[in-house]
Design an enzyme around this catalytic site. Structure first.
Site, PDB file in Angstrom:
ATOM      1  N   PHE A  12       2.881   3.346   7.504  1.00 15.62           N
ATOM      2  CA  PHE A  12       2.400   2.031   7.145  1.00 15.62           C
ATOM      3  C   PHE A  12       3.244   1.007   7.620  1.00 15.62           C
ATOM      4  CE2 PHE A  12       1.630   4.446   3.249  1.00 15.62           C
ATOM      5  CZ  PHE A  12       0.230   4.467   3.056  1.00 15.62           C
ATOM      6  N   LEU A  53      -6.774 -14.026   0.201  1.00 15.96           N
ATOM      7  CA  LEU A  53      -7.387 -14.699  -0.938  1.00 15.96           C
ATOM      8  C   LEU A  53      -6.864 -14.514  -2.112  1.00 15.96           C
ATOM      9  CD1 LEU A  53      -9.844 -16.285  -1.876  1.00 15.96           C
ATOM     10  CD2 LEU A  53     -11.488 -14.455  -1.837  1.00 15.96           C
ATOM     11  N   LYS A  67      -3.230  -3.400  16.206  1.00 13.40           N
ATOM     12  CA  LYS A  67      -4.059  -2.239  15.455  1.00 13.40           C
ATOM     13  C   LYS A  67      -4.789  -1.467  16.477  1.00 13.40           C
ATOM     14  CE  LYS A  67      -2.144  -2.640  11.523  1.00 13.40           C
ATOM     15  NZ  LYS A  67      -0.953  -1.495  11.102  1.00 13.40           N
ATOM     16  N   LEU A  97      12.611  -3.258   4.602  1.00  9.36           N
ATOM     17  CA  LEU A  97      12.593  -4.350   3.412  1.00  9.36           C
ATOM     18  C   LEU A  97      12.440  -5.543   4.400  1.00  9.36           C
ATOM     19  CD1 LEU A  97      15.493  -2.990   1.056  1.00  9.36           C
ATOM     20  CD2 LEU A  97      13.260  -2.293   1.164  1.00  9.36           C
ATOM     21  N   ILE A 137       0.931  -1.271  -0.036  1.00  4.81           N
ATOM     22  CA  ILE A 137      -0.082  -0.146  -0.278  1.00  4.81           C
ATOM     23  C   ILE A 137       1.004   1.240  -0.114  1.00  4.81           C
ATOM     24  CG2 ILE A 137      -1.881   1.206   1.170  1.00  4.81           C
ATOM     25  CD1 ILE A 137      -2.505  -1.677   2.578  1.00  4.81           C
ATOM     26  N   ASN A 180      -1.229 -14.847   3.077  1.00  5.05           N
ATOM     27  CA  ASN A 180      -2.340 -16.159   3.069  1.00  5.05           C
ATOM     28  C   ASN A 180      -3.855 -15.300   2.718  1.00  5.05           C
ATOM     29  OD1 ASN A 180      -2.628 -14.957   5.388  1.00  5.05           O
ATOM     30  ND2 ASN A 180      -2.128 -16.609   6.566  1.00  5.05           N
ATOM     31  N   TYR A 221      -2.041  -9.736  15.822  1.00  2.09           N
ATOM     32  CA  TYR A 221      -1.732  -8.571  14.759  1.00  2.09           C
ATOM     33  C   TYR A 221      -2.899  -7.523  14.769  1.00  2.09           C
ATOM     34  CZ  TYR A 221      -2.672  -6.199  10.412  1.00  2.09           C
ATOM     35  OH  TYR A 221      -3.073  -5.159   9.468  1.00  2.09           O
ATOM     36  N   SER A 243      -6.841  -1.227  10.393  1.00  2.00           N
ATOM     37  CA  SER A 243      -7.494  -2.353   9.867  1.00  2.00           C
ATOM     38  C   SER A 243      -8.924  -2.607  10.158  1.00  2.00           C
ATOM     39  CB  SER A 243      -6.849  -3.248   9.973  1.00  2.00           C
ATOM     40  OG  SER A 243      -7.443  -4.731   9.619  1.00  2.00           O
TER      41      SER A 243
HETATM   42  P1  NAD Z   1       3.483  -4.649   3.345  1.00  2.00           P
HETATM   43  O1  NAD Z   1       4.128  -5.753   4.222  1.00  2.00           O
HETATM   44  O2  NAD Z   1       3.517  -4.746   1.972  1.00  2.00           O
HETATM   45  O3  NAD Z   1       4.180  -3.293   3.694  1.00  2.00           O
HETATM   46  C1  NAD Z   1       4.543  -2.877   4.830  1.00  2.00           C
HETATM   47  C2  NAD Z   1       6.225  -2.324   4.794  1.00  2.00           C
HETATM   48  O4  NAD Z   1       6.592  -2.118   6.132  1.00  2.00           O
HETATM   49  C3  NAD Z   1       7.210  -3.608   4.303  1.00  2.00           C
HETATM   50  O5  NAD Z   1       7.791  -2.971   3.211  1.00  2.00           O
HETATM   51  C4  NAD Z   1       7.997  -3.832   5.262  1.00  2.00           C
HETATM   52  O6  NAD Z   1       9.331  -4.133   4.837  1.00  2.00           O
HETATM   53  C5  NAD Z   1       7.934  -2.767   6.326  1.00  2.00           C
HETATM   54  N1  NAD Z   1       8.358  -2.747   7.551  1.00  2.00           N
HETATM   55  C6  NAD Z   1       7.639  -3.568   8.586  1.00  2.00           C
HETATM   56  N2  NAD Z   1       8.206  -3.580   9.813  1.00  2.00           N
HETATM   57  C7  NAD Z   1       8.837  -2.414   9.577  1.00  2.00           C
HETATM   58  C8  NAD Z   1       9.801  -1.696  10.363  1.00  2.00           C
HETATM   59  N3  NAD Z   1      10.099  -2.055  11.801  1.00  2.00           N
HETATM   60  N4  NAD Z   1      10.891  -0.659  10.086  1.00  2.00           N
HETATM   61  C9  NAD Z   1      10.797  -0.411   8.849  1.00  2.00           C
HETATM   62  N5  NAD Z   1       9.885  -0.976   7.886  1.00  2.00           N
HETATM   63  C10 NAD Z   1       9.167  -2.068   8.422  1.00  2.00           C
HETATM   64  O7  NAD Z   1       2.035  -4.387   4.033  1.00  2.00           O
HETATM   65  P2  NAD Z   1       0.802  -3.402   3.367  1.00  2.00           P
HETATM   66  O8  NAD Z   1      -0.188  -4.527   2.872  1.00  2.00           O
HETATM   67  O9  NAD Z   1       1.167  -2.508   2.359  1.00  2.00           O
HETATM   68  O10 NAD Z   1       0.091  -2.958   4.765  1.00  2.00           O
HETATM   69  C11 NAD Z   1       0.763  -1.504   5.049  1.00  2.00           C
HETATM   70  C12 NAD Z   1       0.035  -1.129   6.392  1.00  2.00           C
HETATM   71  O11 NAD Z   1      -1.591  -1.479   6.229  1.00  2.00           O
HETATM   72  C13 NAD Z   1       0.372  -2.182   7.371  1.00  2.00           C
HETATM   73  O12 NAD Z   1       0.658  -1.382   8.672  1.00  2.00           O
HETATM   74  C14 NAD Z   1      -0.818  -3.259   7.541  1.00  2.00           C
HETATM   75  O13 NAD Z   1      -0.859  -3.798   8.899  1.00  2.00           O
HETATM   76  C15 NAD Z   1      -1.943  -2.325   7.299  1.00  2.00           C
HETATM   77  N6  NAD Z   1      -3.014  -3.067   6.891  1.00  2.00           N
HETATM   78  C16 NAD Z   1      -3.036  -3.649   5.677  1.00  2.00           C
HETATM   79  C17 NAD Z   1      -3.925  -4.446   5.189  1.00  2.00           C
HETATM   80  C18 NAD Z   1      -3.691  -5.420   3.904  1.00  2.00           C
HETATM   81  O14 NAD Z   1      -4.487  -6.338   3.686  1.00  2.00           O
HETATM   82  N7  NAD Z   1      -2.763  -5.383   2.901  1.00  2.00           N
HETATM   83  C19 NAD Z   1      -5.153  -4.363   5.589  1.00  2.00           C
HETATM   84  C20 NAD Z   1      -5.417  -3.455   6.761  1.00  2.00           C
HETATM   85  C21 NAD Z   1      -4.257  -2.674   7.203  1.00  2.00           C
HETATM   86  N1  UDP Z   2     -10.442 -17.256   1.711  1.00  2.00           N
HETATM   87  C1  UDP Z   2     -10.610 -18.600   1.306  1.00  2.00           C
HETATM   88  N2  UDP Z   2      -9.220 -19.321   0.693  1.00  2.00           N
HETATM   89  C2  UDP Z   2      -7.959 -18.743   0.820  1.00  2.00           C
HETATM   90  C3  UDP Z   2      -8.067 -17.505   1.432  1.00  2.00           C
HETATM   91  C4  UDP Z   2      -9.057 -16.766   2.081  1.00  2.00           C
HETATM   92  O1  UDP Z   2     -11.627 -19.159   1.211  1.00  2.00           O
HETATM   93  O2  UDP Z   2      -7.183 -19.258   0.498  1.00  2.00           O
HETATM   94  C5  UDP Z   2     -11.639 -16.524   2.241  1.00  2.00           C
HETATM   95  C6  UDP Z   2     -11.581 -16.363   3.789  1.00  2.00           C
HETATM   96  O3  UDP Z   2     -12.121 -17.409   4.592  1.00  2.00           O
HETATM   97  C7  UDP Z   2     -12.489 -15.099   3.834  1.00  2.00           C
HETATM   98  C8  UDP Z   2     -12.018 -14.377   2.580  1.00  2.00           C
HETATM   99  O4  UDP Z   2     -11.415 -15.302   1.515  1.00  2.00           O
HETATM  100  O5  UDP Z   2     -13.772 -15.330   3.988  1.00  2.00           O
HETATM  101  C9  UDP Z   2     -11.113 -13.086   2.428  1.00  2.00           C
HETATM  102  O6  UDP Z   2      -9.823 -13.929   3.242  1.00  2.00           O
HETATM  103  P1  UDP Z   2      -8.733 -12.693   3.291  1.00  2.00           P
HETATM  104  O7  UDP Z   2      -7.625 -13.522   4.336  1.00  2.00           O
HETATM  105  O8  UDP Z   2      -8.163 -12.283   2.031  1.00  2.00           O
HETATM  106  O9  UDP Z   2      -9.116 -11.507   4.198  1.00  2.00           O
HETATM  107  P2  UDP Z   2      -9.341 -11.419   5.704  1.00  2.00           P
HETATM  108  O10 UDP Z   2     -10.333 -12.657   6.059  1.00  2.00           O
HETATM  109  O11 UDP Z   2      -8.472 -11.321   6.563  1.00  2.00           O
HETATM  110  O12 UDP Z   2     -10.678 -10.191   5.944  1.00  2.00           O
END
Ligand code: NAD
Ligand code: UDP
Length: 331
Positions: free
Chosen positions: A80, A199, A152, A33, A12, A197, A148, A124
């Site tokens: 992030f 979807l 948050k 990284l 993101i 892990n 996790y 999140s």
């Molecule tokens: P991502 O793992 O791709 O990006 C996170 C980045 O942070 C990575 O590049 C990693 O190397 C870096 N990082 C982790 N710990 C660090 C540290 N101590 N110092 C410096 N760098 C560090 O994840 P993302 O999907 O881009 O998520 C970004 C943020 O959004 C995270 O905080 C995550 O929890 C939150 N978030 C993500 C999702 C999602 O589904 N992707 C959903 C809700 C919230």
């Molecule tokens: N899911 C699934 N098979 C997979 C991964 C996820 O059926 O291999 C389902 C999971 O049970 C949920 C939806 O897909 O209903 C989204 O899952 P994800 O892990 O992507 O997001 P989260 O559950 O954390 O919102």
């Protein structure tokens, strides 16, 4: 304005860096990284045709972090950086609490020390737990099922306390729903160092033939077809949401959902992916995944009203852009 983007080479973060640079901001990235690649910095430069300043540092290490504030006049921080794998957090809670909580505390302290007034934090939808849908920002937070999610919820509470004590701070907490998709260039997308892990990455792997079939976790939920329903949102829309949050920061702490407000089931997502990309996704229904909720989608009216942010992309765009990145990049 100089924006410090922690985790800026991540999924993101990298898309948000592009949105920021295209809007005229100067970006300083801090990332260790641990879950991203240095090549992303070059790709951000290639897409934007602008310079990006990159520090390979650990945000939970205070002295490493302070170098950035000594070298740059930082005007705002988008935070992030964090570990985000739910299953891993159950196995390694100490790493998750240390990394995610200490990073947030270090940044809040740096805000005070270096007079930075603006902070945007990645939260999140997991903090809503099993609330009634649609999830609204003013709902009480329910316990999450994993460390996790707790990092948050705790970070949100820590920032709320800091906001009371330091009223001059402007903090925006963004609760993402399910970010998917990739940049339209096909150059950047979700490119983690270990297997995610979620979807969509699994659907991509099956489509690519790297896995024989997708395991669908349960078809006995009280949903349209019995499979889990989530609010998938294009990562470029999420990136735009950060820009909107940054541009509308006001004193105090403000929480916004970043989702589309629409729920999509696992089978609906598989169908959309198959149709738009003309590929087959074999699947098998298996047991529910422990800790999963049936349905999760956002009420998006607050972000729309206060930030003027409305997502542009639909499920078809998300599936198309996700697949384009997958086939352009050997992961
Ligand atoms: P991502 O793992 O791709 O990006 C996170 C980045 O942070 C990575 O590049 C990693 O190397 C870096 N990082 C982790 N710990 C660090 C540290 N101590 N110092 C410096 N760098 C560090 O994840 P993302 O999907 O881009 O998520 C970004 C943020 O959004 C995270 O905080 C995550 O929890 C939150 N978030 C993500 C999702 C999602 O589904 N992707 C959903 C809700 C919230
Ligand atoms: N899911 C699934 N098979 C997979 C991964 C996820 O059926 O291999 C389902 C999971 O049970 C949920 C939806 O897909 O209903 C989204 O899952 P994800 O892990 O992507 O997001 P989260 O559950 O954390 O919102």
């Amino acid at each position: 304005m100089n924006i410090l983007v922690t985790g800026g080479t991540g999924y993101i973060g990298s898309h948000t860096c592009i949105a920021l640079i295209e809007a005229g901001y100067t970006v300083v990235i801090a990332d260790n990284l641990c879950n991203s690649k240095i090549e992303t910095v070059e790709k951000i430069k290639e897409i934007t045709n602008k310079e990006v300043c990159f520090y390979q540092i650990d945000v939970s290490n205070k002295s490493e972090l302070e170098c950035i504030f000594i070298n740059h006049q930082i005007d705002a921080i988008i935070h992030f950086a964090g570990l985000k794998a739910i299953e891993e957090s159950v196995r390694m809670p100490m790493q998750y609490y240390r990394n995610n909580i200490i990073s947030t505390l270090n940044l809040a302290e740096a805000c005070q020390k270096y007079n930075v007034r603006r902070l945007v934090f990645s939260s999140s939808a997991t903090v809503y737990g099993e609330n009634e849908v649609p999830f609204m920002e003013n709902m009480g937070l329910l316990p999450t099922t994993n460390p996790y999610g707790e990092t948050k919820a705790m970070s949100e509470r820590i920032l709320a306390d800091i906001s009371k004590a330091v009223p001059a701070l402007s903090i925006s907490i963004l609760r993402y729903f399910n970010p998917v998709g990739a940049h339209q260039s096909g150059l950047i997308g979700e490119s983690p160092n270990s297997l995610p892990n979620n979807l969509m990455p699994y659907i991509n792997r099956v489509a690519k033939g790297k896995m024989e079939k997708l395991y669908v976790f349960g078809n006995d939920y009280p949903t349209v077809d019995g499979t889990g329903v989530r609010d998938y949102i294009h990562v470029v829309d999420i990136a735009e949401g950060h820009l909107a949050a940054l541009n509308n920061l006001t004193e105090g702490i403000h929480v916004y959902n970043l989702g589309t407000g629409r729920g999509t089931s696992v089978l609906e997502l598989i169908n959309a992916f198959e149709q738009v990309n003309n590929v087959k996704i074999p699947y098998e229904i298996v047991e529910r995944r422990p800790g999963d909720i049936a349905t999760c989608y956002a009420d998006t009216s607050k972000a729309e009203k206060e930030l003027g942010w409305i997502p542009k992309y639909d499920i078809i765009d998300m599936c198309r852009d996700s697949w384009r990145f997958e086939i352009n990049n050997e992961l």
